[in-house]
Write a protein that holds these residues in place. Structure first.
Motif, PDB file in Angstrom:
ATOM      1  N   LYS A 103      24.711   3.589  17.367  1.00  0.00           N
ATOM      2  CA  LYS A 103      25.742   4.136  16.489  1.00  0.00           C
ATOM      3  C   LYS A 103      25.661   3.601  15.066  1.00  0.00           C
ATOM      4  O   LYS A 103      25.913   4.318  14.112  1.00  0.00           O
ATOM      5  N   ASP A 104      25.322   2.302  14.910  1.00  0.00           N
ATOM      6  CA  ASP A 104      25.293   1.762  13.554  1.00  0.00           C
ATOM      7  C   ASP A 104      23.931   1.950  12.883  1.00  0.00           C
ATOM      8  O   ASP A 104      23.756   1.622  11.719  1.00  0.00           O
ATOM      9  N   GLY A 105      22.970   2.479  13.614  1.00  0.00           N
ATOM     10  CA  GLY A 105      21.691   2.842  13.008  1.00  0.00           C
ATOM     11  C   GLY A 105      20.856   1.691  12.499  1.00  0.00           C
ATOM     12  O   GLY A 105      20.030   1.866  11.604  1.00  0.00           O
ATOM     13  N   LYS A 106      20.995   0.513  13.072  1.00  0.00           N
ATOM     14  CA  LYS A 106      20.271  -0.652  12.541  1.00  0.00           C
ATOM     15  C   LYS A 106      18.788  -0.652  12.878  1.00  0.00           C
ATOM     16  O   LYS A 106      17.982  -1.161  12.113  1.00  0.00           O
ATOM     17  N   PHE A 107      18.438  -0.093  14.041  1.00  0.00           N
ATOM     18  CA  PHE A 107      17.053  -0.207  14.492  1.00  0.00           C
ATOM     19  C   PHE A 107      16.483   1.118  14.993  1.00  0.00           C
ATOM     20  O   PHE A 107      17.193   1.950  15.531  1.00  0.00           O
ATOM     21  N   ARG A 116      22.682   6.143   5.063  1.00  0.00           N
ATOM     22  CA  ARG A 116      22.171   7.517   5.156  1.00  0.00           C
ATOM     23  C   ARG A 116      22.209   8.003   6.605  1.00  0.00           C
ATOM     24  O   ARG A 116      22.533   9.158   6.879  1.00  0.00           O
ATOM     25  N   TYR A 117      21.870   7.103   7.524  1.00  0.00           N
ATOM     26  CA  TYR A 117      21.883   7.429   8.945  1.00  0.00           C
ATOM     27  C   TYR A 117      23.304   7.787   9.388  1.00  0.00           C
ATOM     28  O   TYR A 117      23.522   8.771  10.101  1.00  0.00           O
ATOM     29  N   LYS A 118      24.278   6.985   8.945  1.00  0.00           N
ATOM     30  CA  LYS A 118      25.681   7.250   9.306  1.00  0.00           C
ATOM     31  C   LYS A 118      26.159   8.565   8.711  1.00  0.00           C
ATOM     32  O   LYS A 118      26.863   9.348   9.362  1.00  0.00           O
ATOM     33  N   ASP A 119      25.790   8.826   7.450  1.00  0.00           N
ATOM     34  CA  ASP A 119      26.190  10.074   6.791  1.00  0.00           C
ATOM     35  C   ASP A 119      25.628  11.280   7.526  1.00  0.00           C
ATOM     36  O   ASP A 119      26.307  12.296   7.702  1.00  0.00           O
ATOM     37  N   ASP A 150      27.554  11.802  10.731  1.00  0.00           N
ATOM     38  CA  ASP A 150      28.862  12.400  10.437  1.00  0.00           C
ATOM     39  C   ASP A 150      28.719  13.892  10.166  1.00  0.00           C
ATOM     40  O   ASP A 150      29.516  14.706  10.650  1.00  0.00           O
ATOM     41  N   ALA A 151      27.702  14.251   9.382  1.00  0.00           N
ATOM     42  CA  ALA A 151      27.488  15.658   9.051  1.00  0.00           C
ATOM     43  C   ALA A 151      27.164  16.466  10.300  1.00  0.00           C
ATOM     44  O   ALA A 151      27.679  17.577  10.488  1.00  0.00           O
ATOM     45  N   TYR A 164      22.936  19.118   5.406  1.00  0.00           N
ATOM     46  CA  TYR A 164      23.082  17.748   4.931  1.00  0.00           C
ATOM     47  C   TYR A 164      22.152  17.477   3.755  1.00  0.00           C
ATOM     48  O   TYR A 164      22.552  16.918   2.724  1.00  0.00           O
ATOM     49  N   ILE A 165      20.905  17.926   3.850  1.00  0.00           N
ATOM     50  CA  ILE A 165      19.924  17.710   2.791  1.00  0.00           C
ATOM     51  C   ILE A 165      20.345  18.416   1.506  1.00  0.00           C
ATOM     52  O   ILE A 165      20.237  17.878   0.403  1.00  0.00           O
TER      53      ILE A 165
END
Length: 203
Positions: free
Chosen positions: A152-156, A182-185, A188-189, A199-200
């Motif tokens: 969920k937090d896109g760290k890895f 950017r991963y979170k955005d 969300d989109a 999104y792009i």
């Protein structure tokens, strides 16, 4: 009798302490943990921690993204800790004195990194412990490779190479703060029924 009882207590204590030492930095939650929970387990926080350790070598700093160019004064510096097999490595980024892990490449079984124990194991054994969630962004490729990118937090990001049904490489890529956002955005989109192209265009 008292001596025997004392000896048993002493032996139990020693075994417990040995177990703690062996499992240093390994998560202890009773819940089933995801592959993300083990991402950095076994890796030192800084490349400097490997300076006096046998079986490792540290490369000279280079400018990130360059081909061997030395960083200029005040520029971010990238260091690589190479394992004695010269294939496994940990890549570090130093930015104004702050050191973080950028990338880990695991190719050797039992090299001190927790996930290295899966090198040489079958794909089935690996998936039993870390099943893919194909409803998200994880993927199992037709040629056998795996990609994990559902945290969920896109760290890895995890990339796993499979040859002849066994794991030969595990690559862990850490996103920086900008990439995480950017991963979170994007997530969300996508959750608002937008597609990737929408999104792009907005970006």
């Amino acid at each position: 009798m008292k001596f025997k009882k004392s000896f048993i207590i002493c032996l139990t204590s020693v075994l417990f302490l040995m177990s703690c030492a062996t499992n240093k930095n390994i998560p202890t939650s009773k819940e089933k943990l995801s592959i993300y929970d083990y991402a950095l387990t076994g890796a030192e926080k800084s490349y400097k921690d490997y300076e006096n350790k046998k079986g490792y070598s540290i490369t000279e700093p280079v400018a990130p993204g360059s081909i061997g160019r030395k960083p200029k004064e005040g520029e971010k510096a990238q260091y690589s800790v190479l394992f004695d097999d010269s294939k496994s490595m940990i890549q570090y980024l130093e930015d104004s004195g702050i050191i973080s892990i950028q990338k880990i490449v695991i190719t050797k079984h039992d090299d001190g990194l927790y996930l290295s124990k899966y090198i040489g194991k079958t794909k089935t054994e690996f998936l039993n412990d870390f099943p893919l969630d194909l409803d998200k962004y994880d993927k199992e490729y037709s040629f056998g490779g795996l990609r994990y990118d559902s945290e969920k937090d896109g760290k890895f990001i995890f990339q796993i190479t499979v040859e002849n049904k066994v794991l030969t490489h595990i690559v862990i890529i850490a996103r920086n703060e900008e990439e995480i956002q950017r991963y979170k955005d994007l997530n969300d989109a996508m959750s608002k029924d937008n597609n990737y192209l929408d999104y792009i265009e907005k970006k």
